[in-house]
Scaffold this motif. Structure first.
Motif, short mmCIF file in Angstrom:
data_model
loop_
_atom_site.label_atom_id
_atom_site.label_comp_id
_atom_site.label_asym_id
_atom_site.label_seq_id
_atom_site.Cartn_x
_atom_site.Cartn_y
_atom_site.Cartn_z
N ARG A 1 58.59 22.67 53.16
CA ARG A 1 57.59 21.98 52.56
C ARG A 1 57.98 22.77 50.80
O ARG A 1 58.02 23.07 49.90
CB ARG A 1 56.32 21.65 52.35
N ALA A 2 57.34 23.97 51.87
CA ALA A 2 57.73 25.28 50.88
C ALA A 2 59.50 25.29 50.12
O ALA A 2 59.68 26.15 48.79
CB ALA A 2 57.56 26.46 51.81
N THR A 3 59.82 25.04 50.83
CA THR A 3 61.52 24.89 50.26
C THR A 3 61.57 24.16 49.24
O THR A 3 62.64 24.46 48.35
CB THR A 3 62.43 25.01 51.05
N ARG A 4 61.32 23.13 49.68
CA ARG A 4 61.79 22.01 48.13
C ARG A 4 60.93 22.64 47.25
O ARG A 4 61.65 22.31 45.62
CB ARG A 4 60.65 20.58 49.06
N ALA A 5 59.68 23.49 47.31
CA ALA A 5 58.59 23.87 46.17
C ALA A 5 59.62 24.67 45.84
O ALA A 5 59.69 24.92 44.23
CB ALA A 5 57.62 23.93 46.78
N LEU A 6 60.68 25.51 46.11
CA LEU A 6 61.52 26.59 45.24
C LEU A 6 62.19 26.18 44.56
O LEU A 6 63.03 26.11 44.10
CB LEU A 6 61.74 28.10 46.55
N VAL A 7 62.81 24.97 45.77
CA VAL A 7 63.80 24.37 44.34
C VAL A 7 63.52 23.71 43.50
O VAL A 7 64.20 23.45 42.63
CB VAL A 7 64.53 22.99 45.45
N ARG A 8 62.54 22.89 42.98
CA ARG A 8 61.17 22.07 42.38
C ARG A 8 61.50 23.66 40.97
O ARG A 8 61.78 22.99 39.83
CB ARG A 8 60.63 21.56 42.11
N ALA A 9 61.14 24.57 41.69
CA ALA A 9 60.64 26.27 40.35
C ALA A 9 62.28 25.89 39.82
O ALA A 9 61.51 26.72 38.56
CB ALA A 9 59.78 26.46 41.35
N VAL A 10 63.10 26.16 40.94
CA VAL A 10 64.46 27.00 40.11
C VAL A 10 64.63 26.06 39.10
O VAL A 10 64.97 26.41 37.96
CB VAL A 10 65.72 27.21 40.93
N ALA A 11 65.03 24.61 39.70
CA ALA A 11 65.37 23.37 38.49
C ALA A 11 64.39 23.56 37.51
O ALA A 11 65.18 23.42 36.32
CB ALA A 11 65.04 22.34 39.57
N ALA A 12 63.41 23.80 37.39
CA ALA A 12 62.34 23.40 36.31
C ALA A 12 62.97 24.59 35.43
O ALA A 12 63.24 24.63 34.44
CB ALA A 12 61.17 23.34 36.99
N GLY B 1 69.18 20.81 33.60
CA GLY B 1 70.64 20.46 33.95
C GLY B 1 71.67 21.13 35.11
O GLY B 1 72.76 20.92 35.45
N VAL B 2 70.90 22.09 36.05
CA VAL B 2 71.12 22.51 37.08
C VAL B 2 70.97 22.11 38.11
O VAL B 2 69.73 21.85 38.67
CB VAL B 2 71.29 24.30 37.50
N ASP B 3 72.35 21.89 39.21
CA ASP B 3 71.84 20.68 40.57
C ASP B 3 71.61 22.54 41.79
O ASP B 3 72.50 22.74 41.79
CB ASP B 3 73.36 20.88 41.07
N VAL B 4 70.44 21.88 41.97
CA VAL B 4 69.72 23.57 42.50
C VAL B 4 69.57 22.44 44.03
O VAL B 4 68.44 21.18 44.00
CB VAL B 4 68.31 23.75 42.23
N ARG B 5 70.30 22.83 45.44
CA ARG B 5 70.25 21.94 46.41
C ARG B 5 69.81 22.65 47.87
O ARG B 5 69.56 24.50 47.36
CB ARG B 5 71.17 21.80 47.08
N ILE C 1 56.71 31.27 40.29
CA ILE C 1 58.42 30.79 39.08
C ILE C 1 58.75 32.76 39.87
O ILE C 1 59.77 32.65 38.92
CB ILE C 1 57.08 31.09 37.37
N GLU C 2 57.56 33.64 39.74
CA GLU C 2 58.85 34.84 39.73
C GLU C 2 60.29 35.13 41.21
O GLU C 2 60.72 35.35 40.61
CB GLU C 2 57.99 35.84 40.44
N LEU C 3 59.91 34.44 41.62
CA LEU C 3 61.00 34.07 42.84
C LEU C 3 61.65 33.12 42.45
O LEU C 3 62.93 32.90 42.31
CB LEU C 3 59.92 33.18 44.06
N ALA C 4 61.77 32.00 41.81
CA ALA C 4 62.51 30.92 41.29
C ALA C 4 63.19 31.94 40.18
O ALA C 4 64.93 31.60 39.86
CB ALA C 4 61.83 29.73 40.82
N ARG C 5 62.83 33.00 39.22
CA ARG C 5 63.43 33.94 38.41
C ARG C 5 64.57 34.93 39.15
O ARG C 5 65.86 34.53 38.95
CB ARG C 5 62.49 34.57 37.35
N LEU C 6 63.95 35.11 40.26
CA LEU C 6 64.92 36.30 41.15
C LEU C 6 65.72 35.07 41.68
O LEU C 6 66.93 35.78 42.21
CB LEU C 6 63.61 36.95 42.02
N VAL C 7 65.99 33.89 42.32
CA VAL C 7 67.08 33.22 42.46
C VAL C 7 67.46 33.15 41.63
O VAL C 7 69.62 33.11 42.02
CB VAL C 7 66.53 31.95 43.13
N LEU C 8 67.38 32.74 40.18
CA LEU C 8 68.34 32.22 39.49
C LEU C 8 69.10 34.20 38.94
O LEU C 8 70.24 34.13 38.87
CB LEU C 8 67.57 32.36 37.77
N ALA C 9 68.47 35.00 38.87
CA ALA C 9 68.77 36.95 38.47
C ALA C 9 70.14 36.80 39.37
O ALA C 9 71.52 37.07 39.11
CB ALA C 9 67.90 37.35 38.55
#
Length: 254
Positions: A23-34, A38-42, A231-239
């Protein structure tokens, strides 16, 4: 060449039998995609949970993607980062995968490097959600036998302590001392009375419960939740994804 920002991002997680982790991983997928529409995040998992990384890589290639960015959801470059992830990519190649795969650094700091401000901000915010007025902090982590990886956790604890202006100690759930209780006892012996527990975890599970419960039973007054979909973790993934894409973009432009 496709713009780098439309390259799909594959998050690779160790996996857990605990449903809270998925569930936590799915939450991060949603945060990165948000954070990057337009990016396919899986997500994919090395163990316990499906799909496996090779399955998702094959599906992305079949969908016509020309490149994939793979982000290991790990806070240290211990065994899973150094061995499991590269071996998984080699196995996918042996099975016929042809699409280029850019593998990023893990989310925690490399040995000797500073801790990313996004990671520190996420840790601090999660701790603030748990309480305030702490005069010391324990950074609770999973633990590893890899001494170099443990040193990066020590560095993260020191950086968090400096960020908070409070003494900080690490604690581990397994593989290495100190336990949560031992870290709390050390801080209490040094005069701390209101000790908070920061969670160097991406998701809840047995190891998180083990080290956090140990610290709380020894007198810590509050414990933070794992980073999960912060959100900080999502931004770190994108960085990390952007940094990995730079060499490929430069080569294509040349």
């Amino acid at each position: 060449m496709r713009p780098a920002h439309v390259t799909p991002i594959l998050l690779v997680v160790h996996g857990s039998r605990d449903p809270r982790a998925a569930r936590a991983t799915r939450a991060l997928v949603r945060a990165v995609a948000a954070a990057r529409p337009g990016v396919d995040v899986r997500a994919s998992y090395l163990d316990h949970t499906l799909p496996r990384p090779g399955q998702v890589l094959a599906a992305l290639e079949a969908a016509g993607h020309e490149r994939v960015t793979l982000v290991p959801l790990l806070l240290t470059s211990a065994y899973h980062g150094r061995v499991d992830v590269p071996e998984m990519v080699r196995a996918a190649r042996a099975a016929g995968l042809r699409v280029p795969v850019d593998v990023t650094d893990v989310l925690g700091p490399p040995a000797g490097a500073p801790v990313d401000d996004l990671l520190l901000t996420g840790l601090r915010r999660r701790l603030a959600e748990a309480g305030s007025g702490f005069d010391a902090v324990v950074l609770a982590a999973a633990g590893t036998r890899d001494a170099a990886a443990r040193q990066t956790v020590v560095s993260a604890a020191a950086a968090l302590g400096a960020y908070l202006g409070a003494p900080a100690r690490v604690a581990y759930a397994s593989a290495a001392p100190p336990t949560g209780a031992e870290a709390v006892a050390e801080l209490r012996a040094a005069g701390a009375r209101r000790i908070g527990v920061a969670a160097y975890f991406l998701a809840p599970g047995l190891l998180y419960d083990t080290v956090v419960d140990s610290a709380l039973e020894a007198g810590a007054v509050a414990a933070a939740k794992p980073l999960e979909g912060a959100i900080e973790l999502a931004r770190l993934v994108l960085a990390r994804a952007d940094a990995a894409a730079l060499p490929a973009s430069a080569a294509a432009a040349a």
